[in-house]
Design an enzyme around this catalytic site. Sequence first.
Site, PDB file in Angstrom:
ATOM      1  N   GLU A 154       0.837  -1.303  -0.092  1.00  0.00           N
ATOM      2  CA  GLU A 154       0.003  -0.068  -0.052  1.00  0.00           C
ATOM      3  C   GLU A 154       0.871   1.325  -0.106  1.00  0.00           C
ATOM      4  O   GLU A 154       0.475   2.232  -0.597  1.00  0.00           O
ATOM      5  CB  GLU A 154      -1.038   0.270   1.060  1.00  0.00           C
ATOM      6  N   HIS A 214     -10.866  -4.844   8.755  1.00  0.00           N
ATOM      7  CA  HIS A 214     -11.746  -4.925   7.613  1.00  0.00           C
ATOM      8  C   HIS A 214     -13.096  -4.048   7.652  1.00  0.00           C
ATOM      9  O   HIS A 214     -13.835  -3.900   6.722  1.00  0.00           O
ATOM     10  CB  HIS A 214     -12.360  -6.246   6.956  1.00  0.00           C
TER      11      HIS A 214
END
Lengths: 387, 327
Positions: free
Chosen positions: B60, B129
């Site tokens: 990322e 998440h």
Amino acid sequence: MAFQEHEKNKTTSSEEVVSPNTPSAMHTSPIDLGHIEVLQILNEHGEVDGGLEPDFSDEKLLGVYRSMVLARAFDKRMMTMQRQGRMGTFAPNIGQEACIVGQVTSLTKDDWFSPSYRSFGAQIMRGWSMEHLMRLWAGFHDGFPPPKDVNDLPFSIVIGSHVLPAVGIGMGMNYKKKKDCVLVNYGDGASSQGAVSEALNFAAVYKAPVVFICENNGWAISTPAKKQSGNEIIATHGIAHGIPSIRVDGNDILAMMCATKEATDRARNGDGPTLVEAITYRMSLHTTADDPTVYRNEDEVKAWESRCPIKRFETYLTNKGILDADSIEETVASCDEKVIQARDVFYAMPPADPTEIFDHIYNSIPEELQKQKEEYLKRLHQKGVDE
Amino acid sequence: MSKLTMVEAVNLALSQEMERDENVCMLGEDIGVNGGVFRATKDLQKKYGDDRVMDTQLAECGIVGTAIGMAVYGIRPVVEIQFSGFTMQAFDQIEQNMARLRNRTRGKYNIPIVLRTPFGGGIRAVEHHSESREAYWAHTPGLKVVIPSSPRNARALLAASIREDDPIIFYEPKALYRAFREDVPDEPEIMEIGKAEIVRGGKDITLISYGAMMRPCKEAVNDLADDHGIDVELIDLLTISPMDTDTLAASVQKTGRCIIVHEGQRTCGVASEIIARLNEVVFEFLEAPIKRITGFDIPFPYFQVEEHFLPESEEIILAIKDTIDWK
């Protein structure tokens, strides 16, 4: 030339890697990295390796020499100004001039350069005026942006955080189908940053036209380069990512010029990234806020004195018959004079404008920020700063 | 006009913006061949090629860092981070460069990046998440934070974000990705960033929320009107930063009461900022303390108990009744 030779060595090295699937792998000795040679064209006595000597014009060589002398003169003046209390914290480049100047000698105006904080010798070559760099180190907001027509990134203070954006610029060149390249400089300390590994990875996968210069000056403040990695040869970080990588004597200006020339040619030809590990030494302080006697042995510093990049280049140019004692003296004097002139321009520049610190955060100032700006202006008014 | 889910509307915005401007490109994990783990980028690589819809490595920080360089070079990258919880890997690049390069270069370089990422709970997912950390980004000078709540405003706000020259964190409420369909015009549509929307006018109390929490808020508003005769003014923030203080203040000045609802943790959360601003400008109009219904100051719980963490319409109804009755 030298670089292809090195490439052969690299192949030999990778053939020695034992597959981790073989039962004996865990018992294999570490790979012998000792034969990853360091490219050197000009030895520390200024003697040139005739087989590797490049064919740069006298004019180019003398220009580069002058840039190195200027970088040192700037350095000395900045140290003086800092000690006089007229400059902010400053990171000197003494001893690293060949590495710093040499790396940008094959860049064009359309190429990009992403410096680190010790790269001012290169920034001057890229078109940053010295008074501009003085503004930068003296804490003026207008010192940081690259000059109008200079395709550089400003340096990032967070070590290694500029390397990924530099790779992104290379990816952008591929996206726009340009034949230019980007050269990014970072140090042995930065090589430990995860973001730098990610940058090598992205450059390799996207074949970005990037030249990575790892300027290994032996020290990240007080941490020696050998403590940055279990494997002190930083060029192997490139090899591990599938990037052709080379070690270069960073105090040898000819080696720096040749290695970066080949690396930039490769990038422009669509052959992707290259890593150049330049071995040099930080002769002075990390910054003016540092005292290296606390953590390193002065004998080590003395040993590097004989490897001065400027001295050996002077010997070479003198042997070549294009420099002599008089022209050396003239070069040093005129560089000192140029720095003094820049200093005087810098001293005559306007004081910092405290009102503009809100103006470049966004393209247009949001309402809440405008309110805060007005509050701040009121504060300035109360302090009498705006009068 | 087509009836689309939010995820289809996101896809439409991306496709239309890539069609409109060849400098718009996309980077992310599994966004190309796979079309993204939520299928938000479905078929876009087929349509625009792998040069423009780039399946990146699993990194990322690398994705955001390289996108910043591309933006400096005049490209307009739209980054997908698979789940907002993974954005923390890129925090360094967002904070050091994405949010600051414009300021560091006094406007020489713009960073027109949209960082799209699904956020919030309610989909029974594993740890990391379900995060709602919009307060981090709202706290960061140089960023804008946009959060849609329906297919139509998701399309219009995403298109507007891609056309903006400032970096934007675009939080997509994943619980709403396929929760309902809405008419979305076929032609490109833009909504102004930085404007809150009064979803329902009312006179008794102001209810402020955004993202997936707009659903329980709407349920609460309907129940209160039907069963209790309480007339709630419901505001969808849509842009968290820069915040549309004027719309919020005008509403609270009128109603004198206010409740704020969000999933994100309470301390130094978005509601804290709203309360501070209302306190500054409409203090004398307040009839009752402003209440906040938020996530608690704990990591988002594992999914067996997540429904107890997320604000629901019952709590909102109770809080509104309490505030109306406050003396």
